[in-house]
Write an enzyme that holds these catalytic residues in place. Structure first.
Site, PDB file in Angstrom:
ATOM      1  N   HIS A 280       0.826  -1.218   0.000  1.00 35.00           N
ATOM      2  CA  HIS A 280       0.000   0.000   0.000  1.00 35.00           C
ATOM      3  C   HIS A 280       0.858   1.266   0.000  1.00 35.00           C
ATOM      4  CE1 HIS A 280      -3.420  -2.555   0.445  1.00 35.00           C
ATOM      5  NE2 HIS A 280      -3.068  -2.963   1.653  1.00 35.00           N
ATOM      6  N   ASP A 331      -5.061  -8.235  -3.392  1.00 34.29           N
ATOM      7  CA  ASP A 331      -5.291  -8.047  -1.964  1.00 34.29           C
ATOM      8  C   ASP A 331      -6.614  -8.650  -1.479  1.00 34.29           C
ATOM      9  OD1 ASP A 331      -5.228  -7.174   0.637  1.00 34.29           O
ATOM     10  OD2 ASP A 331      -5.150  -5.044   0.200  1.00 34.29           O
TER      11      ASP A 331
HETATM   12 ZN   LIG Z   1      -3.386  -6.993   2.661  1.00 32.80          ZN
END
Ligand SMILES: [Zn+2]
Length: 457
Positions: A280, A331
């Site tokens: 991220h 994800d």
């Molecule tokens: Zn994750």
């Protein structure tokens, strides 16, 4: 047993040749390419100017890319698809729903779901996945008879689905800065990172699976235990991943507890390195970007999840410029489509900057292929070159989404117009995994997904 499996076990099998109508060779689309594959699943030769398929060659029409790497996955989040789109809330309310599914997982249901999810990934052209795995123990935290029963379920699932896996075995021993795990998180925790290292050390590499490490986040591993995980991974020269600054609340809590940002805390404890990937990297300071880039720490962007969870847009352009290689992950599996992840990274940046062209299609494909594989420890994959692992992913140029552009713009078509549904054929490690849009090993993946998700309701 499928025809492909029968042929693989035949000692008289000759190396296989594929003829690619159009091939993406990293910088350009080349027509009329023959790829010879060795018996052990590597590319023996890439021959250009082969105007017709050689006798016996398998013909791949359309544009053939290297294998795609999904650098960040939580397989069980697939069970949340659509159900979490009802209502409003934040990352933190979404997390409560996600914990409800985590509570119900067993080694058997985890295996069945992961096998189907990895099947969905194979159909989308993904030949390697980084599974950020933290549901280690039975509910309440009691170890299974095999303390790695859950990790082994994932390793078996990937093998059956025909893709490679890097098991990023995740240390998760606290709930926040100085807080014990809550009732959901008990099954994630080994108690200490020493105990985590002892358990993770029992896991062994396989031909299709490599063992790496992860720090769940600076929330989940106390500062004085970060080095234990970093040393374990770096001494073994394996990938080390960490969720980093996905939410501003994590930054605020880290500042309150330690007087620094999460990135600074990781740097102080020896976590940042060229084998480390921050996942991220959304809410960073300029100093954080310099620390990550200066240490060659990678950045895994997960744009479809980041937008789904209202995280924000990470500074991927600045990170790459500072020296951080980019990879992509699905994800939470809101969708599983690496083309969508790739274009979302560029299109998010266009919305923010109101300018176009931050990355070329070639650069976005590199993040989805070679750099994604490297982030997972598969440095010898993600390119169509002699010596590389033989992963080939064919995208049709004749669907309603992809038809119309010149073949030499195949990379632009794949990245900016195609969807996962345009993948017709997938060869992973020399093994035919998808042929004409059908999974050659699992058969009906949709039915398998339906059953696996229903078992967790
Ligand atoms: Zn994750």
């Amino acid at each position: 047993m499928t025809v492909e499996q029968t042929e693989r076990t035949d000692p008289t099998e000759r190396p296989r040749t594929y003829w690619l109508e159009h091939a993406w060779l990293g910088t350009h689309v080349e027509p009329d390419v023959a790829v010879d594959v060795t018996r052990d699943g590597r590319i023996a030769a890439v021959r250009t100017d082969v105007p017709a398929p050689p006798p016996g060659a398998t013909v791949l029409r359309g544009l053939t890319l290297p294998g795609l790497a999904n650098a960040h996955s939580h397989a069980f989040h697939r069970a949340l698809r659509s159900t979490v789109q009802v209502g409003s809330g934040t990352f933190w309310t979404w997390r409560e729903v996600m914990y409800g599914v985590a509570d119900r997982l067993t080694p058997d249901t985890y295996h069945a779901l992961a096998r189907a999810v990895y099947g969905e990934m194979a159909l989308a052209g993904i030949t390697a996945v980084g599974e950020f795995h933290y549901v280690h123990h039975a509910p309440g935290g009691t170890p299974y008879a095999d303390p790695n029963a859950m990790g082994e379920a994932l390793i078996a699932a990937a093998d059956e689905a025909g893709i490679r896996l890097t098991l990023l075995d995740t240390a998760y021993v606290s709930s926040g800065f100085g807080k014990a795990p809550d009732r959901h998180q008990l099954r994630f925790s080994d108690g200490t990172t020493e105990a985590w290292a002892e358990r993770a050390s029992l896991l062994k590499d396989r031909p299709h699976a490599r063992i790496g490490a992860a720090i769940h986040s600076v929330r989940a591993v106390p500062a004085d235990q970060l080095a234990t995980v970093a040393d374990w991974a770096l001494s073994r020269r394996v990938p080390l991943h960490v969720h980093l600054s996905e939410q501003t609340a994590e930054n605020d809590a880290c500042q309150a507890a330690h007087g620094c940002t999460p990135t600074q805390l990781l740097a102080e404890h020896g976590v940042l390195s060229a084998r480390t990937t921050g996942v991220h990297n959304t809410h960073l300071t300029d100093a954080d970007i310099a620390l990550l880039g200066g240490s060659s720490t990678g950045t895994c962007m997960c744009p479809t999840t980041e937008r789904d969870l209202a995280d924000g847009i990470g500074p991927a352009v600045a990170l790459q410029r500072a020296g951080s290689p980019l990879s992509l992950g699905s994800d939470s599996h809101a969708v599983i489509d690496l083309f969508e992840e790739a274009r979302a990274m560029e299109l998010n940046e266009r919305l923010r900057s109101r300018t176009r062209g931050h990355w070329t299609a070639a650069a976005l494909l590199r993040a989805a292929t070679a750099d994604g594989h490297a982030a997972l420890g598969w440095d010898d994959a993600g390119v169509i070159e002699a010596g590389a692992i033989a992963d080939l992913v064919t995208v049709t140029l004749d669907s309603v989404r992809t038809v119309g552009a010149l073949p030499r713009l195949g990379a632009e078509t794949a990245v900016f117009a195609a969807s996962a549904a345009d993948v017709t054929d997938v060869i992973a490690g020399g093994r035919v995994v998808v042929r004409d849009g059908e999974h050659a090993l699992l058969g009906d993946v949709a039915t398998a997904l339906s059953a696996a998700v229903a078992a967790l309701r």
